[in-house]
Design an enzyme around this catalytic site. Sequence first.
Site: not given
Ligand code: AMP
Length: 214
Positions: A13, A88, A127, A160, A171
């Site tokens: 996404k 989320r 990734r 990462r 996750r």
């Molecule tokens: P992403 O890059 O969107 O996969 O986000 C990486 C990490 O950031 C996630 O696994 C969460 O730990 C945290 N994170 C990102 N967006 C949110 C959100 N809307 N609510 C809570 N944690 C978030």
Amino acid sequence: MKIIMLGAPGAGKGPQAKQIAGKYEIPHISTGDIFRANIKNGTDLGKKAKEYMDQGLLVPDELTCDLVMDRIQQDDCKNGFVLDGFPRTIPQAEALDAALTKIGQSMDYAIDVDVPDENIVNRMSGRRACLDCGATYHIVSLPSKVEGKCDHCGSDLVLREDDKPETVQKRLTVYHDQTQPLIDYYKNQGILKSVDGTQPMEAVFTAITDILGA
Ligand code: AMP
């Protein structure tokens, strides 16, 4: 146009959201990117967020909601925005709806990029991310021009912490428990659209632009 991107971690996404932002000239707002920028800059928010992120857990709603509400009220969001990684949880979605209702607005589309779990684990282990500018690559489907180096800023690419296989499993569990209920939430609002995220990236983007219009 106000768009939410839904989908499991690793569904693709993020890159789709970036392309949508470019085509429709609206800001791309990624909470993950905002947290990573805070971690890099050593802010208090970054320190708190990192504890959760490194374990594959969600950052608590109280640390997440206000920063998004502030962001979407900035001038560049007047014509819309694409949210990537937010909401989320149901409380985050409710906070977003409440903030928009206050200013007489509502979301237009929630696009679910649908990819089965078994594809996700494979994808995430390939990734690679640039911790300097946030760009992401995939060793097979989206390689950088020079192996291990970011196309945009030349920094080293890394796997990462939260893309490591054991964290990815965590996750995914968190995604099914806390984020997947949003699919029904937006279905009930009549704004949910689904695309098959197992297709090549260009085909996924075409499916999305078919939904959003030219
Ligand atoms: P992403 O890059 O969107 O996969 O986000 C990486 C990490 O950031 C996630 O696994 C969460 O730990 C945290 N994170 C990102 N967006 C949110 C959100 N809307 N609510 C809570 N944690 C978030």
